[in-house]
Write a protein that holds these residues in place. Structure first.
Motif, PDB file in Angstrom:
ATOM      1  N   ALA A   1      -2.068 -35.830 -17.834  1.00  0.00           N
ATOM      2  CA  ALA A   1      -2.890 -35.010 -16.938  1.00  0.00           C
ATOM      3  C   ALA A   1      -2.989 -33.564 -17.405  1.00  0.00           C
ATOM      4  O   ALA A   1      -3.580 -32.737 -16.733  1.00  0.00           O
ATOM      5  CB  ALA A   1      -2.385 -35.067 -15.496  1.00  0.00           C
TER       6      ALA A   1
ATOM      7  N   GLN B   1      -0.153 -31.782 -18.128  1.00  0.00           N
ATOM      8  CA  GLN B   1       1.135 -31.167 -17.838  1.00  0.00           C
ATOM      9  C   GLN B   1       2.042 -31.328 -19.046  1.00  0.00           C
ATOM     10  O   GLN B   1       2.236 -32.437 -19.555  1.00  0.00           O
ATOM     11  CB  GLN B   1       1.777 -31.842 -16.614  1.00  0.00           C
TER      12      GLN B   1
ATOM     13  N   ARG C   1      -9.154 -24.216 -14.488  1.00  0.00           N
ATOM     14  CA  ARG C   1      -8.459 -25.412 -14.003  1.00  0.00           C
ATOM     15  C   ARG C   1      -7.016 -25.088 -13.614  1.00  0.00           C
ATOM     16  O   ARG C   1      -6.505 -25.583 -12.605  1.00  0.00           O
ATOM     17  CB  ARG C   1      -8.461 -26.496 -15.085  1.00  0.00           C
ATOM     18  N   ASP C   2      -6.369 -24.269 -14.428  1.00  0.00           N
ATOM     19  CA  ASP C   2      -4.965 -23.926 -14.177  1.00  0.00           C
ATOM     20  C   ASP C   2      -4.813 -23.174 -12.859  1.00  0.00           C
ATOM     21  O   ASP C   2      -3.957 -23.498 -12.025  1.00  0.00           O
ATOM     22  CB  ASP C   2      -4.440 -23.101 -15.342  1.00  0.00           C
TER      23      ASP C   2
ATOM     24  N   GLY D   1      -5.598 -25.372  -9.970  1.00  0.00           N
ATOM     25  CA  GLY D   1      -4.508 -26.317  -9.737  1.00  0.00           C
ATOM     26  C   GLY D   1      -3.382 -25.703  -8.931  1.00  0.00           C
ATOM     27  O   GLY D   1      -2.831 -26.338  -8.018  1.00  0.00           O
TER      28      GLY D   1
ATOM     29  N   ARG E   1       5.441 -27.945 -11.012  1.00  0.00           N
ATOM     30  CA  ARG E   1       5.378 -27.122 -12.214  1.00  0.00           C
ATOM     31  C   ARG E   1       6.764 -26.517 -12.448  1.00  0.00           C
ATOM     32  O   ARG E   1       7.720 -26.876 -11.781  1.00  0.00           O
ATOM     33  CB  ARG E   1       4.315 -26.044 -12.033  1.00  0.00           C
TER      34      ARG E   1
ATOM     35  N   HIS F   1      -1.497 -25.265 -17.870  1.00  0.00           N
ATOM     36  CA  HIS F   1      -1.711 -26.647 -17.445  1.00  0.00           C
ATOM     37  C   HIS F   1      -3.210 -26.903 -17.491  1.00  0.00           C
ATOM     38  O   HIS F   1      -3.981 -26.192 -16.861  1.00  0.00           O
ATOM     39  CB  HIS F   1      -1.176 -26.822 -16.021  1.00  0.00           C
TER      40      HIS F   1
ATOM     41  N   HIS G   1      -4.891 -29.555 -16.445  1.00  0.00           N
ATOM     42  CA  HIS G   1      -5.412 -30.346 -15.325  1.00  0.00           C
ATOM     43  C   HIS G   1      -6.590 -31.213 -15.739  1.00  0.00           C
ATOM     44  O   HIS G   1      -7.653 -31.192 -15.108  1.00  0.00           O
ATOM     45  CB  HIS G   1      -5.776 -29.453 -14.139  1.00  0.00           C
TER      46      HIS G   1
ATOM     47  N   PHE H   1      -5.754 -33.609 -11.660  1.00  0.00           N
ATOM     48  CA  PHE H   1      -4.848 -33.027 -10.678  1.00  0.00           C
ATOM     49  C   PHE H   1      -4.240 -34.211  -9.941  1.00  0.00           C
ATOM     50  O   PHE H   1      -4.948 -35.012  -9.328  1.00  0.00           O
ATOM     51  CB  PHE H   1      -5.589 -32.114  -9.694  1.00  0.00           C
TER      52      PHE H   1
ATOM     53  N   TRP I   1      -5.403 -39.244  -8.090  1.00  0.00           N
ATOM     54  CA  TRP I   1      -5.946 -38.324  -9.085  1.00  0.00           C
ATOM     55  C   TRP I   1      -7.216 -37.650  -8.571  1.00  0.00           C
ATOM     56  O   TRP I   1      -8.052 -38.292  -7.930  1.00  0.00           O
ATOM     57  CB  TRP I   1      -6.331 -39.061 -10.362  1.00  0.00           C
TER      58      TRP I   1
ATOM     59  N   GLN J   1     -10.957 -33.923 -13.765  1.00  0.00           N
ATOM     60  CA  GLN J   1     -10.926 -32.580 -14.335  1.00  0.00           C
ATOM     61  C   GLN J   1     -12.172 -31.758 -14.077  1.00  0.00           C
ATOM     62  O   GLN J   1     -12.094 -30.538 -13.897  1.00  0.00           O
ATOM     63  CB  GLN J   1     -10.647 -32.647 -15.843  1.00  0.00           C
TER      64      GLN J   1
ATOM     65  N   MET K   1     -12.038 -29.699 -11.096  1.00  0.00           N
ATOM     66  CA  MET K   1     -11.122 -28.553 -11.148  1.00  0.00           C
ATOM     67  C   MET K   1     -11.785 -27.318 -11.749  1.00  0.00           C
ATOM     68  O   MET K   1     -11.168 -26.255 -11.808  1.00  0.00           O
ATOM     69  CB  MET K   1      -9.864 -28.918 -11.925  1.00  0.00           C
TER      70      MET K   1
END
Length: 403
Positions: A144, A146, A265-266, A269, A287, A294, A296, A299, A375, A378, A381
């Motif tokens: 994902a 991460q 996205r980070d 998230g 996290r 990240h 993402h 998510f 989920w 992306q 996000m």
């Protein structure tokens, strides 16, 4: 109480989240190649070579080798690392099938090690117990987007003299302790398939700092040719795994957007996690495990049906999607429960008869598949802060309706 959209009520989210993101720069780049007539890439030069250099530099790696897709990227890295038939490779069970099926294609044995409940990444505390004299490599997946616990994984690899091949198909632009994902292990593999954060419809790439690995992967993706050799001179068992100039031109344009998209996205998230954490029965993956960016690609949050009146994960995910959230229930089963592994449909000659995946159990992965993981995709996000609010409000709406 608002009626759920799945029962005929109004959607909470009315926005469509476009993907891929492109403009005239992308169109012009492809048009210019079409007009030039130089479509092929027999020598891996031109736009292909330019993209390899730019992506390697972006990742902080010395070398990069493009290829037709992310699956082949893993296969090239494994073969170049020197695995031999019957060798074992440690993989997680909660990932796309290519992470493990490429191991089989190399006539090697995938060994499944469970994931960590907080991140859904390979759990380093369980790796050592799975290592045998036949173990030659570890493929951690930055699932994902991460980051895996790379310090712990690299320490294990050094102790047991194993090759680490990062599956970074979800992780373009992600970072662990300010090092780009894919650049930490001996090789890092990316996909440019259409759903990926950096995409050209299809394609893949491997980055590495190891010149020997680079030379071998470069040969394998170009039908076994070697530097300094002739066109009709083949030294290694390679194939034509080259990408086209069209793909490379698109990727050069898409790469220009990647940092800004990753930041969006980070940040989204972090904000969405803070909103969802206030809803009973919803627990975003945590996290603080070393990630400094990240991506993402997904998510992911954990769902507890006991807080939602017993509504199954499948029913919850369908209700959430009906509210307009680009959501999905994720993988329905771990890889070792796929017919490929259950029935040993390997078409490989080197998998020992004693290998039996019917007895494999990875409880965390099984819970993620059957009960917990939901989920959000992306491209959603990349929305606004207000969009993240609407996602959280959609979850809250389902929660209220379950009471």
């Amino acid at each position: 109480m608002k009626q759920l959209a799945i029962n005929g009520g109004a959607k909470m989210v009315k926005k469509n989240f476009a993907w891929p993101v492109f403009d005239e720069r992308d169109v012009n780049a492809v048009t210019d190649i079409a007009k030039s007539g130089q479509w092929a890439n027999p020598d891996c030069k031109g736009y292909v070579e330019q993209f390899e250099k730019e992506f390697a530099a972006y990742c902080g790696s010395r070398y990069a080798v493009t290829c037709v897709n992310g699956s082949v990227a893993i296969r090239l890295a494994l073969i170049a690392s020197g695995v031999r038939p019957g060798d074992e490779v440690i993989v997680p069970p909660y990932t796309f099938i290519a992470t493990a099926s490429t191991v089989l294609e190399c006539n090697c044995v995938p060994v499944f090690v469970d994931i960590h409940p907080d991140t859904y990444n390979l759990d380093p505390s369980k790796i050592a117990a799975a290592i045998t004299p036949r173990t030659k490599a570890i493929i951690p997946v930055h699932f994902a987007g991460q980051a895996c616990d790379m310090d712990a994984i690299m320490a294990i690899a050094e102790r047991f003299k194993l090759t680490v091949i990062e599956d970074a198909a979800h992780a373009h632009g992600g970072a662990y302790k300010d090092r780009k994902l894919g650049s930490i292990g001996h090789a890092g593999c990316f996909s440019f398939q259409s759903s990926k954060n950096l995409n050209a419809g299809e394609g893949g790439i491997v980055v590495t700092n190891d010149e020997r690995l680079y030379d071998m992967m470069n040969s394998l993706r170009n039908v076994g040719r070697v530097k300094g050799g002739q066109w009709y001179e083949h030294h290694n068992l390679g194939c034509n795994y080259r990408i086209t100039q069209f793909q490379a031109a698109l990727l050069l344009q898409q790469l220009k957007r990647l940092d800004e998209q990753t930041r969006t996205r980070d940040e989204n998230g972090k904000y969405l996690a803070s909103r969802l954490s206030t809803i009973p029965g919803i627990t975003p993956l945590t996290r603080g495990h070393g990630e400094t960016a990240h991506t993402h690609h997904l998510f992911i949050f954990k769902y507890d049906k006991s807080q939602f009146g017993g509504l199954s994960k499948k029913q919850f995910a369908e209700a959430l999607a009906a509210e307009g959230v680009p959501a999905f229930m994720g993988y329905p089963k771990p890889l070792y429960e796929q017919p490929l592994f259950r029935d040993k449909n390997f078409l490989c000659y080197a998998i020992p008869d004693h290998v039996d995946y019917t007895n494999v159990r990875c409880p965390v992965a099984e819970r993620a598949c059957s009960e917990e993981a939901v989920w959000i995709l992306q491209h959603a996000m990349l929305g606004t802060r207000q969009d993240m609010d609407s996602f959280a409000e959609a979850v809250a709406k389902i929660y209220q309706a379950s009471k």
